[in-house]
Scaffold this motif. Structure first.
Motif, PDB file in Angstrom:
ATOM      1  N   ARG A 120       0.885  -1.077  -0.023  1.00 10.38           N
ATOM      2  CA  ARG A 120      -0.228  -0.091  -0.015  1.00 10.38           C
ATOM      3  C   ARG A 120       0.829   1.282   0.063  1.00 10.38           C
ATOM      4  N   TYR A 121       0.737   1.919  -1.028  1.00  5.51           N
ATOM      5  CA  TYR A 121       1.674   3.108  -1.200  1.00  5.51           C
ATOM      6  C   TYR A 121       0.738   4.521  -1.393  1.00  5.51           C
ATOM      7  N   ARG A 258     -17.432  -2.944  -2.248  1.00  3.33           N
ATOM      8  CA  ARG A 258     -16.322  -1.907  -2.828  1.00  3.33           C
ATOM      9  C   ARG A 258     -16.753  -0.582  -2.404  1.00  3.33           C
ATOM     10  N   TYR A 262     -19.839   4.821  -7.630  1.00  7.73           N
ATOM     11  CA  TYR A 262     -20.285   4.641  -8.930  1.00  7.73           C
ATOM     12  C   TYR A 262     -20.675   3.369  -9.342  1.00  7.73           C
ATOM     13  N   LEU A 282      -6.940  -7.256  -7.579  1.00  5.19           N
ATOM     14  CA  LEU A 282      -7.713  -6.755  -8.860  1.00  5.19           C
ATOM     15  C   LEU A 282      -9.193  -6.510  -8.559  1.00  5.19           C
ATOM     16  N   GLY A 307      -3.476  -3.300  -9.015  1.00  5.49           N
ATOM     17  CA  GLY A 307      -2.325  -2.693  -8.410  1.00  5.49           C
ATOM     18  C   GLY A 307      -1.249  -3.356  -9.015  1.00  5.49           C
ATOM     19  N   ARG A 310       1.225  -4.737  -6.321  1.00  5.31           N
ATOM     20  CA  ARG A 310       0.655  -6.018  -5.867  1.00  5.31           C
ATOM     21  C   ARG A 310       0.858  -7.167  -6.784  1.00  5.31           C
TER      22      ARG A 310
HETATM   23  P1  HAM Z   1      -9.767   0.141  -6.201  1.00  2.00           P
HETATM   24  O1  HAM Z   1     -10.214  -0.984  -5.831  1.00  2.00           O
HETATM   25  O2  HAM Z   1      -9.949   1.286  -5.744  1.00  2.00           O
HETATM   26  O3  HAM Z   1     -10.509   0.272  -7.694  1.00  2.00           O
HETATM   27  O4  HAM Z   1      -8.175   0.011  -6.842  1.00  2.00           O
HETATM   28  C1  HAM Z   1      -8.170  -1.172  -7.725  1.00  2.00           C
HETATM   29  C2  HAM Z   1      -6.716  -1.753  -7.225  1.00  2.00           C
HETATM   30  O5  HAM Z   1      -5.741  -0.807  -6.988  1.00  2.00           O
HETATM   31  C3  HAM Z   1      -6.858  -2.467  -5.873  1.00  2.00           C
HETATM   32  O6  HAM Z   1      -7.350  -3.760  -5.955  1.00  2.00           O
HETATM   33  C4  HAM Z   1      -5.277  -2.822  -5.473  1.00  2.00           C
HETATM   34  O7  HAM Z   1      -4.935  -3.776  -6.253  1.00  2.00           O
HETATM   35  C5  HAM Z   1      -4.765  -1.308  -5.827  1.00  2.00           C
HETATM   36  N1  HAM Z   1      -4.423  -0.181  -4.914  1.00  2.00           N
HETATM   37  C6  HAM Z   1      -5.550   0.452  -4.522  1.00  2.00           C
HETATM   38  N2  HAM Z   1      -4.963   1.423  -3.616  1.00  2.00           N
HETATM   39  C7  HAM Z   1      -3.597   1.020  -3.552  1.00  2.00           C
HETATM   40  C8  HAM Z   1      -2.566   1.576  -2.856  1.00  2.00           C
HETATM   41  N3  HAM Z   1      -2.809   2.829  -2.127  1.00  2.00           N
HETATM   42  N4  HAM Z   1      -1.036   1.060  -2.949  1.00  2.00           N
HETATM   43  C9  HAM Z   1      -1.280  -0.029  -3.846  1.00  2.00           C
HETATM   44  N5  HAM Z   1      -2.182  -0.477  -4.539  1.00  2.00           N
HETATM   45  C10 HAM Z   1      -3.352   0.113  -4.591  1.00  2.00           C
HETATM   46  C11 HAM Z   1     -10.497   1.278  -8.602  1.00  2.00           C
HETATM   47  O8  HAM Z   1      -9.404   2.045  -8.606  1.00  2.00           O
HETATM   48  C12 HAM Z   1     -11.478   1.389  -9.743  1.00  2.00           C
HETATM   49  N6  HAM Z   1     -11.089   2.447 -10.704  1.00  2.00           N
HETATM   50  C13 HAM Z   1     -11.528   0.121 -10.453  1.00  2.00           C
HETATM   51  C14 HAM Z   1     -12.315  -0.120 -11.645  1.00  2.00           C
HETATM   52  C15 HAM Z   1     -12.052   0.295 -12.907  1.00  2.00           C
HETATM   53  N7  HAM Z   1     -13.780  -0.269 -11.518  1.00  2.00           N
HETATM   54  C16 HAM Z   1     -14.120  -0.186 -12.786  1.00  2.00           C
HETATM   55  N8  HAM Z   1     -13.317   0.076 -13.610  1.00  2.00           N
END
Ligand code: HAM
Length: 415
Positions: A120-121, A258, A262, A282, A307, A310
């Protein structure tokens, strides 16, 4: 001044880390192209309102994690915390609606002010896809099965479990929310402080809570899937049937909601037990109301993001760099000759290591450090008789070859 450090929650990508990153993105780029996805790159910062309303004022991201700032023109901007809202903004501002359906792949940095820990970054990187303009479950199935195939191609499918849920349409969710709030009110005294706050703002997120008492209370909570109306239920069943037909294993997790506002209908997450607390690698879902919310015509959408860090942490192997051929010149004339030869070999596609100086033994050491498979040794004699020294650094075997032979054998030597 103390030694300069990177900002907390950011990291440099070096050597193998950079190679892994490139391998993961390249694998995703090639795979998504097979599904007809085209690459899109949107800016790293956008107007703050691209994210504020769309992700939800009560979401963790908007309420506490966004890098928001005023620029010198007094515009309120945000470093993007996620990719979907920016891509929808691009879809609207480029007036792409006549080209629907559209399939976009993207990869790049995201920014969230979170507490850094393994996986987590604050600056992290996502790759992901968005499929706009298709409201049938076929799109959900295509996107989820692609994600499963990606993890397979990366060799980490066995480290992740696919969880899916449906949060239904707005009607189903409103009805469920009311039932859920009534249930939590009857247990309010035992809820964690965070969940008490969420009861007023975003009660569905309580289902996600990691607090021990909350988890106990959640065990008895009404399940969203039981409150879906007929349309939402039919969609969810069709998605499950599609995944079953493709042989993609999944579990239905009724408390998967989630963290972003949206979403509607299908939500999903590939989770792992190998990264400690950061179990989501993912995640994605359907977002049929987002384009309209941002001022476009109603347009359905579904997508995911992973990510990249990850995924890299889970990789068991990845292709190393192409092993170079080392050129070892001895003497001034040989230096000149090798400079030209390196230029030619590189133009033919070879990875050539030409050290910047040093004696024979130093250069040999450098060749080994560069992981070269072969060394071509050139001194005065070699130049005179046109036979270059040639050493296989893995076996130690030595021979000679002409420049013409070297060029002819290059494809084999590069492999
Ligand atoms: P999200 O679950 O917020 O979804 O982020 C997607 C992925 O980003 C997470 O499953 C994780 O692997 C990675 N991730 C999130 N925060 C961090 C962090 N601080 N450090 C490292 N990895 C991280 C979305 O962002 C949506 N836009 C996904 C989406 C696309 N839904 C529909 N289309």
């Amino acid at each position: 001044m103390s030694q300069l450090q990177p900002v907390r929650g950011t990291h440099d990508l070096l050597f193998d880390e950079a190679r892994k990153y490139e391998y993961v993105v390249q694998t995703a780029r090639q795979l998504t192209a097979r599904y007809g996805f085209e690459e899109i790159q949107t800016p790293i910062f956008e107007f703050a309102n691209v994210f504020n309303r769309t992700l939800g004022d009560t979401s963790d991201i908007v309420s506490k994690e966004m890098y928001t700032f005023k620029d010198k023109g007094d515009d309120l901007l945000c470093l993007r915390p996620e990719g979907t809202a920016g891509i929808v903004r691009a879809f609207i501002s480029n007036e792409l609606k006549r080209q629907l359906p559209l399939k976009f792949f993207s990869a790049g940095p995201m920014f969230r002010y979170e507490r850094p820990q393994k996986g987590r970054y604050r600056q992290f990187h996502q790759l992901g896809v968005e499929l706009l303009g298709v409201d049938t479950p076929q799109a959900d199935i295509e996107v989820i099965s692609q994600a499963a195939m990606l993890l397979g191609k990366l060799g980490i499918a066995d480290l992740a479990t696919l969880e899916i849920n449906s949060i239904g349409d707005k009607d189903s969710r409103d009805f469920y929310r009311a039932t859920l709030v009534a249930y939590y009110k009857s247990h309010e005294a035992r809820l964690s402080e965070d969940s008490k706050k969420r009861l007023a703002t975003n009660p569905l997120r309580i289902l996600d809570s990691k607090d021990k008492n909350d988890i106990e209370i959640n065990a008895g909570a009404p399940k969203l899937t039981e409150y879906l109306n007929d349309v939402s239920q039919a969609k969810f069943k069709a998605v499950q049937a599609g995944l079953e037909a493709l042989g993609i294993p999944f579990v239905v997790n009724p408390s998967l909601v989630r963290g972003l506002d949206y979403y509607c209908h299908t939500v999903f997450e590939f989770r792992t037990t190998h990264l400690g607390a950061q179990d989501a690698i993912l995640s994605g879902g359907r977002y049929d109301g987002l384009v309209e919310l941002m001022g476009g015509d109603p347009t359905p959408g579904v997508g995911y993001a992973a990510g990249i860090e990850r995924l890299c942490l889970l990789l068991k192997s990845f292709p190393g760099a192409q092993r170079p051929i080392s050129l070892i010149p001895l003497g001034e004339a040989a230096e000149k000759y090798c400079l030209k030869l390196s230029h030619q070999l590189r133009s033919e596609g070879a990875n050539v290591d030409l050290a910047y100086g040093g004696n024979m033994s130093n250069r040999m050491k450098k060749a080994t450090r560069a992981n070269a498979r072969y060394a071509v040794i050139v001194g005065e004699n070699e130049l005179k008789n046109g036979q270059l020294g040639f050493k296989n650094l893995d076996t130690g075997e030595q021979s000679t070859l002409s420049e013409a032979d070297l060029l002819r054998r290059l494809p084999e030597l590069m492999g």
